[in-house]
Design a protein around this motif. Structure first.
Motif, PDB file in Angstrom:
ATOM      1  N   PRO A  14      21.734  39.835  43.898  1.00 50.54           N
ATOM      2  CA  PRO A  14      21.909  38.482  44.451  1.00 50.54           C
ATOM      3  C   PRO A  14      23.110  37.735  43.882  1.00 50.54           C
ATOM      4  O   PRO A  14      23.742  36.951  44.592  1.00 50.54           O
ATOM      5  N   LYS A  15      23.442  37.969  42.616  1.00 53.19           N
ATOM      6  CA  LYS A  15      24.579  37.262  42.020  1.00 53.19           C
ATOM      7  C   LYS A  15      25.877  37.558  42.773  1.00 53.19           C
ATOM      8  O   LYS A  15      26.708  36.660  42.960  1.00 53.19           O
ATOM      9  N   ALA A  16      26.057  38.803  43.185  1.00 49.19           N
ATOM     10  CA  ALA A  16      27.272  39.176  43.906  1.00 49.19           C
ATOM     11  C   ALA A  16      27.213  38.773  45.375  1.00 49.19           C
ATOM     12  O   ALA A  16      28.247  38.499  45.999  1.00 49.19           O
ATOM     13  N   GLU A  17      25.998  38.706  45.939  1.00 44.73           N
ATOM     14  CA  GLU A  17      25.860  38.451  47.379  1.00 44.73           C
ATOM     15  C   GLU A  17      25.948  36.967  47.731  1.00 44.73           C
ATOM     16  O   GLU A  17      26.427  36.607  48.810  1.00 44.73           O
ATOM     17  N   LEU A 149      19.449  31.414  41.629  1.00 43.88           N
ATOM     18  CA  LEU A 149      20.825  31.898  41.569  1.00 43.88           C
ATOM     19  C   LEU A 149      21.681  31.350  42.715  1.00 43.88           C
ATOM     20  O   LEU A 149      22.889  31.152  42.557  1.00 43.88           O
ATOM     21  N   GLY A 150      21.049  31.083  43.848  1.00 45.62           N
ATOM     22  CA  GLY A 150      21.803  30.666  45.024  1.00 45.62           C
ATOM     23  C   GLY A 150      22.108  29.190  45.120  1.00 45.62           C
ATOM     24  O   GLY A 150      23.124  28.796  45.704  1.00 45.62           O
ATOM     25  N   LEU A 151      21.266  28.337  44.550  1.00 46.85           N
ATOM     26  CA  LEU A 151      21.462  26.890  44.679  1.00 46.85           C
ATOM     27  C   LEU A 151      22.801  26.402  44.124  1.00 46.85           C
ATOM     28  O   LEU A 151      23.484  25.607  44.781  1.00 46.85           O
ATOM     29  N   PRO A 152      23.243  26.861  42.952  1.00 47.09           N
ATOM     30  CA  PRO A 152      24.549  26.394  42.459  1.00 47.09           C
ATOM     31  C   PRO A 152      25.710  26.845  43.339  1.00 47.09           C
ATOM     32  O   PRO A 152      26.716  26.140  43.458  1.00 47.09           O
ATOM     33  N   VAL A 153      25.551  28.000  43.979  1.00 51.76           N
ATOM     34  CA  VAL A 153      26.646  28.552  44.784  1.00 51.76           C
ATOM     35  C   VAL A 153      26.734  27.874  46.153  1.00 51.76           C
ATOM     36  O   VAL A 153      27.817  27.448  46.575  1.00 51.76           O
ATOM     37  N   LEU A 154      25.609  27.740  46.843  1.00 49.07           N
ATOM     38  CA  LEU A 154      25.636  27.193  48.200  1.00 49.07           C
ATOM     39  C   LEU A 154      25.515  25.677  48.244  1.00 49.07           C
ATOM     40  O   LEU A 154      26.087  25.039  49.128  1.00 49.07           O
ATOM     41  N   MET A 155      24.760  25.080  47.302  1.00 52.21           N
ATOM     42  CA  MET A 155      24.552  23.640  47.339  1.00 52.21           C
ATOM     43  C   MET A 155      25.424  22.911  46.318  1.00 52.21           C
ATOM     44  O   MET A 155      25.309  21.700  46.163  1.00 52.21           O
ATOM     45  N   LYS A 156      26.274  23.657  45.607  1.00 53.23           N
ATOM     46  CA  LYS A 156      27.249  23.076  44.662  1.00 53.23           C
ATOM     47  C   LYS A 156      26.577  22.304  43.527  1.00 53.23           C
ATOM     48  O   LYS A 156      27.141  21.339  42.988  1.00 53.23           O
ATOM     49  N   ALA A 157      25.359  22.698  43.167  1.00 54.73           N
ATOM     50  CA  ALA A 157      24.663  22.027  42.066  1.00 54.73           C
ATOM     51  C   ALA A 157      25.163  22.589  40.737  1.00 54.73           C
ATOM     52  O   ALA A 157      25.385  23.794  40.622  1.00 54.73           O
ATOM     53  N   PRO A 158      25.349  21.744  39.726  1.00 53.19           N
ATOM     54  CA  PRO A 158      25.770  22.234  38.409  1.00 53.19           C
ATOM     55  C   PRO A 158      24.763  23.249  37.874  1.00 53.19           C
ATOM     56  O   PRO A 158      23.553  23.092  38.064  1.00 53.19           O
TER      57      PRO A 158
END
Length: 408
Positions: A14-17, A149-158
C-alpha cells in the motif's frame, strides 16, 4: 486501472500504491462500476453461500441454515447498503479532513475509502465457511492500517495527525455501520423478497418518507459543510471541531435527533416477572458519537421447562437514519408454512414484525413505538401469545408518553 493488479498492489504494497492512486483521474460512476461493486460483492455472496447452503454446525442441535428467501434478501441488502456505506464513509473522511490538517476533496476521499476496503473485501471469501468469519474481521483491521497509510497521501493530512484522523474516521464509520447492520438484520429476517409488498392503504407521504428524509439529510450535509468552511476561516479550532461534529451527526442521520431517554429510566420499565417467568438479568447502555445517540435496556426472564424470554427496548431519539431506513414500517407480509409463519405490517398504527416456529416452540416480535422506541421480544419454549404479552408488559402507553422527551 486493472482490478486484479490494483487489488494486489494495495493489499501487498500500500505504501507504494497510494501515490499512484493519488495521481489518477477517475469519477464516482467508474470507480463504483469497475472496482467497488465487483469486490464488495465477494463477502455478500460468500456469506449467503455459507449461511444458507452450508450452515453452522452446533453441538446437539445439528446444522442451522438461514432460509433461502431470507438469505437472498440479506444478500441484496448487504450488497446495496455496502455500496451506500462506502459513499457515506467517504463523506465522513472528507468532512473530517480540515480538522486534522488535511484538504477537503470528495473524489480523493472516495478513492481512499474504496481502496482501503480492498483487504476486507478479498478476505470476505472466508465467510463461505462461517467458522472462519473471524479471520475476515482480522483483515478488516488490516484495512484500517491501509487507510492510515492513505490519508496523508490523498487527503494531505500531516503524518503526525494521521493516527487521530484514522481513529475518528473509523469510530464514526463503525457507529454508522452498526445502524446499517441492525436494519439489515431486521429486514433480512423478514424475507421480504417475493413476499413483502407496499399495502394499498399506505399513504403517499409514507411511501415517499424515506426518500424525502434522505434528500433532507443531503441538504443538511451541504449546509453543515458550509459551516465547516466558515469555521475554518475563523481560525477557531473549537469552532472547527464543533462544525465537523455537526457534519458527522448529519451524515449518520442524527440531524434533528432528540436527546435519548436515560438508560436507567428505560430499565425501570421492565417488570420483575412476566407471569411465572422471573427476571434473572437486566442491563442498560448508552452509545454516543457526536450528536448520534442510542440508549438501550435489556432484560432476560426464565421459568420452568426451560421457558425463556429476552426483552429489549432501544431509544433511537427519532434518528432520521432509522426513520429513513425502517422501510418495513410501510411493508406488508403474511407468510405461513407447516412449521410456522412470518408477518409484517402495522398493528394499531405501529410497524410490527413477528415470526414463530412451531418446533420448540420459539418466536420473536418487534415493533416501533412513537417513531423512536424499538421493542424486541424473543422467546424459547413459549407460545406467541406469551411473547406478545411480554412485549406489552413494557407499557406502550408509557413509551408514547416519552415520545417528546429530549426534543430540541
Amino acid at each position: 486501472m486493472n482490478l486484479i493488479q490494483r487489488a494486489k498492489n494495495i493489499t501487498l504494497d500500500p505504501k507504494a500504491e497510494w501515490p499512484v492512486i493519488a495521481e489518477e483521474t477517475t469519477n464516482t460512476a467508474d470507480l463504483f462500476k469497475n472496482y467497488v461493486a465487483p469486490l464488495s460483492a465477494i463477502p455478500a455472496i460468500a456469506s449467503f453461500l455459507g449461511m444458507t447452503l452450508i450452515g453452522i454446525s452446533i453441538p446437539f442441535l445439528g446444522t442451522i441454515r438461514t432460509p433461502i428467501m431470507s438469505g437472498i434478501t440479506t444478500l441484496i441488502l448487504t450488497f446495496v447498503m455496502g455500496l451506500v456505506g462506502i459513499y457515506l464513509i467517504s463523506l465522513i473522511v472528507d468532512a473530517l479532513a480540515p480538522s486534522f490538517g488535511g484538504e477537503k476533496n470528495p473524489m480523493q476521499a472516495l478513492k481512499v475509502t474504496a481502496y482501503a476496503f480492498t483487504p476486507a473485501w478479498l478476505a470476505g471469501i472466508l465467510h463461505i465457511i462461517p467458522s472462519l468469519g473471524i479471520l475476515g474481521a482480522l483483515a478488516g483491521l488490516y484495512s484500517i492500517y491501509v487507510l492510515y497509510l492513505g490519508l496523508p497521501v490523498l487527503m494531505k493530512a500531516p503524518q503526525e495527525k494521521a493516527a487521530g484522523y484514522t481513529a475518528v474516521s473509523v469510530v464514526c464509520s463503525i457507529v454508522m455501520m452498526i445502524a446499517f447492520t441492525y436494519v439489515i438484520g431486521m429486514v433480512g429476517g423478514a424475507s421480504m423478497i417475493g413476499a413483502g409488498r407496499i399495502p394499498t392503504s399506505a399513504k403517499t407521504e409514507e411511501v415517499g418518507g424515506a426518500l424525502g428524509e434522505l434528500a433532507k439529510m443531503g441538504q443538511q450535509m451541504e449546509d453543515a459543510n458550509k459551516k465547516m468552511e466558515a469555521a475554518k476561516k475563523s481560525g477557531d479550532p473549537q469552532a472547527e471541531m464543533k462544525a465537523a461534529t455537526d457534519a458527522l451527526g448529519t451524515v449518520m442521520g442524527a440531524g434533528g435527533q432528540a436527546e435519548v431517554v436515560d438508560k436507567d429510566k428505560l430499565k425501570a420499565l421492565f417488570p420483575e416477572a412476566l407471569g411465572n417467568l422471573k427476571r434473572n438479568s437486566i442491563e442498560g447502555e448508552k452509545t454516543a458519537m457526536g450528536e448520534f445517540k442510542i440508549s438501550k435496556a435489556e432484560a432476560k426472564y426464565s421459568g420452568d421447562n426451560n421457558q425463556q424470554i429476552s426483552l429489549t427496548v432501544t431509544d433511537t431519539g427519532g434518528s432520521k437514519m432509522f426513520g429513513a431506513m425502517f422501510a418495513w414500517g410501510i411493508m406488508e407480509q403474511d407468510k405461513e408454512t407447516d412449521t410456522g409463519y412470518e408477518k409484517m405490517g402495522k398493528v394499531n398504527g405501529r410497524p410490527t414484525f413477528e415470526k414463530f416456529q412451531k418446533d420448540g416452540p420459539s418466536g420473536e416480535y418487534s415493533l416501533l413505538v412513537a417513531g423512536r422506541f424499538i421493542i424486541e421480544t424473543r422467546g424459547q419454549n413459549i407460545d406467541m401469545a406469551a411473547i406478545k404479552a411480554a412485549s406489552a408488559a413494557l407499557g406502550y402507553d408509557k413509551l408514547e408518553a416519552m415520545k417528546n422527551e429530549g426534543v430540541k
